[in-house]
Scaffold this motif. Sequence first.
Motif, PDB file in Angstrom:
ATOM      1  N   LYS A   6       0.565  -1.659   0.130  1.00 21.29           N
ATOM      2  CA  LYS A   6      -0.002  -0.094   0.479  1.00 21.29           C
ATOM      3  C   LYS A   6       1.239   1.219   0.414  1.00 21.29           C
ATOM      4  CE  LYS A   6      -3.555  -2.575   2.258  1.00 21.29           C
ATOM      5  NZ  LYS A   6      -4.047  -2.579   3.567  1.00 21.29           N
ATOM      6  N   SER A   7       2.488   1.364   0.093  1.00 26.32           N
ATOM      7  CA  SER A   7       3.117   2.632   0.349  1.00 26.32           C
ATOM      8  C   SER A   7       2.879   3.491  -1.648  1.00 26.32           C
ATOM      9  CB  SER A   7       4.551   2.009   0.540  1.00 26.32           C
ATOM     10  OG  SER A   7       5.223   1.257  -0.360  1.00 26.32           O
ATOM     11  N   GLU A   8       3.359   4.192  -1.275  1.00 26.41           N
ATOM     12  CA  GLU A   8       3.479   5.145  -2.326  1.00 26.41           C
ATOM     13  C   GLU A   8       4.403   4.609  -3.594  1.00 26.41           C
ATOM     14  OE1 GLU A   8       3.477   9.833  -3.935  1.00 26.41           O
ATOM     15  OE2 GLU A   8       3.602   9.249  -1.789  1.00 26.41           O
ATOM     16  N   GLU A  15       2.986   1.243 -11.094  1.00 26.19           N
ATOM     17  CA  GLU A  15       1.846   1.791 -11.944  1.00 26.19           C
ATOM     18  C   GLU A  15       3.204   1.441 -13.687  1.00 26.19           C
ATOM     19  OE1 GLU A  15       1.407   5.046 -10.625  1.00 26.19           O
ATOM     20  OE2 GLU A  15      -0.695   4.528  -9.624  1.00 26.19           O
ATOM     21  N   ARG A  16       4.535   1.850 -13.336  1.00 32.97           N
ATOM     22  CA  ARG A  16       5.441   1.775 -13.964  1.00 32.97           C
ATOM     23  C   ARG A  16       6.122   0.464 -14.754  1.00 32.97           C
ATOM     24  NH1 ARG A  16       9.813   5.432 -13.960  1.00 32.97           N
ATOM     25  NH2 ARG A  16       9.777   4.382 -15.901  1.00 32.97           N
ATOM     26  N   ALA A  18       3.597  -1.835 -14.571  1.00 31.89           N
ATOM     27  CA  ALA A  18       2.236  -2.146 -15.931  1.00 31.89           C
ATOM     28  C   ALA A  18       2.106  -1.509 -17.579  1.00 31.89           C
ATOM     29  CB  ALA A  18       1.011  -1.971 -14.275  1.00 31.89           C
ATOM     30  N   GLU A  19       2.798  -0.250 -17.445  1.00 32.25           N
ATOM     31  CA  GLU A  19       2.610   0.422 -18.310  1.00 32.25           C
ATOM     32  C   GLU A  19       3.967  -0.242 -19.466  1.00 32.25           C
ATOM     33  OE1 GLU A  19       3.462   4.305 -16.595  1.00 32.25           O
ATOM     34  OE2 GLU A  19       1.500   4.589 -16.547  1.00 32.25           O
ATOM     35  N   THR A  20       4.796  -0.675 -18.889  1.00 36.79           N
ATOM     36  CA  THR A  20       5.858  -1.468 -20.137  1.00 36.79           C
ATOM     37  C   THR A  20       5.901  -2.033 -20.315  1.00 36.79           C
ATOM     38  OG1 THR A  20       7.769  -0.505 -18.102  1.00 36.79           O
ATOM     39  CG2 THR A  20       8.673  -2.268 -19.793  1.00 36.79           C
ATOM     40  N   ARG A  21       5.498  -2.153 -21.780  1.00 39.83           N
ATOM     41  CA  ARG A  21       5.267  -3.386 -23.078  1.00 39.83           C
ATOM     42  C   ARG A  21       6.330  -4.025 -23.672  1.00 39.83           C
ATOM     43  NH1 ARG A  21       0.754  -4.583 -20.343  1.00 39.83           N
ATOM     44  NH2 ARG A  21      -0.743  -2.730 -20.041  1.00 39.83           N
ATOM     45  N   ALA A  45       5.193  -9.761  -6.346  1.00 41.53           N
ATOM     46  CA  ALA A  45       4.578 -11.028  -7.148  1.00 41.53           C
ATOM     47  C   ALA A  45       3.187 -11.063  -7.652  1.00 41.53           C
ATOM     48  CB  ALA A  45       5.134 -12.004  -5.911  1.00 41.53           C
ATOM     49  N   GLY A  46       2.059 -10.650  -6.525  1.00 39.66           N
ATOM     50  CA  GLY A  46       0.907 -10.909  -7.619  1.00 39.66           C
ATOM     51  C   GLY A  46      -0.298  -9.996  -8.491  1.00 39.66           C
ATOM     52  N   ASP A  47       0.928  -8.813  -8.488  1.00 36.87           N
ATOM     53  CA  ASP A  47       0.530  -7.744  -8.902  1.00 36.87           C
ATOM     54  C   ASP A  47       0.569  -8.317 -11.226  1.00 36.87           C
ATOM     55  OD1 ASP A  47      -0.375  -6.338  -7.165  1.00 36.87           O
ATOM     56  OD2 ASP A  47       1.916  -5.999  -7.159  1.00 36.87           O
ATOM     57  N   PHE A  48       1.364  -9.081 -11.412  1.00 43.16           N
ATOM     58  CA  PHE A  48       1.537  -8.506 -12.633  1.00 43.16           C
ATOM     59  C   PHE A  48       1.535 -10.274 -13.343  1.00 43.16           C
ATOM     60  CE2 PHE A  48       4.624  -5.982 -11.106  1.00 43.16           C
ATOM     61  CZ  PHE A  48       3.851  -5.313 -10.790  1.00 43.16           C
TER      62      PHE A  48
END
Length: 222
Positions: A6-8, A15-16, A18-21, A45-48
């Motif tokens: 939950k840290s900023e 987010e960075r 997730a945006e990287t393709r 680990a569980g985000d992508f």
Amino acid sequence: IELLRKSERLTRLRERVAETRHPSSEIFVDGVVRGAYAPLFAALAGDFPRPMIIVTPTPKIAEQLYSDLQALLGSSARLQHFAAHSGFGAAELMVLKERLSAVNALRTSNRAIVITSVAAACRPTVPSTQWDECYTKLHPGCEGFTLNQLTERLLAGGYERHRAVELLGQFSVRGGIMDIFPPTDDAPTRIEFVGDTIESLRAFDVETQRSTQKRDDCTIIP
């Protein structure tokens, strides 16, 4: 881990990523001490919906990070250690098992997490063409190939034929029964054919050669 998630700063990092393709894109993260590596990767680990490969400078650091992540995430098929070679004998067989299990996780799961080192990553395993030719998933009622065809596939995949199966990478054939010990399994499997159809799959003990329990499936890799 939940507080870290939950840290900023971690939110911005997710987010960075997730945006990287593009496969060659790079994101640099600094200011992370070694003791925080495991919590950081556990939080990510569980985000992508894609595999995560973590390469460390040395095999020792990779082993420690793998152990730390096991403590945080628990032991599961998605968390694998692509180990460096350790010599000969039983220890090397266990390293081979770890390496092939890691490759199998990367090829079959988009959520695999593989920990490795530079030295381990530089050592080749199995060519992708050989892997594709050997990879087979069996289950009771499975049909479409004969016992002889499966034998040829195993030999092409590097398995050794013996009178009795005792070690990883071995198989044997007696009548309509094939015993096989895939390198990613903890125990060998006995496959009973009726004609060209698999009637049953059972794990068995290498010491007594007696069946121990039924199996729902068996995955064969090189």
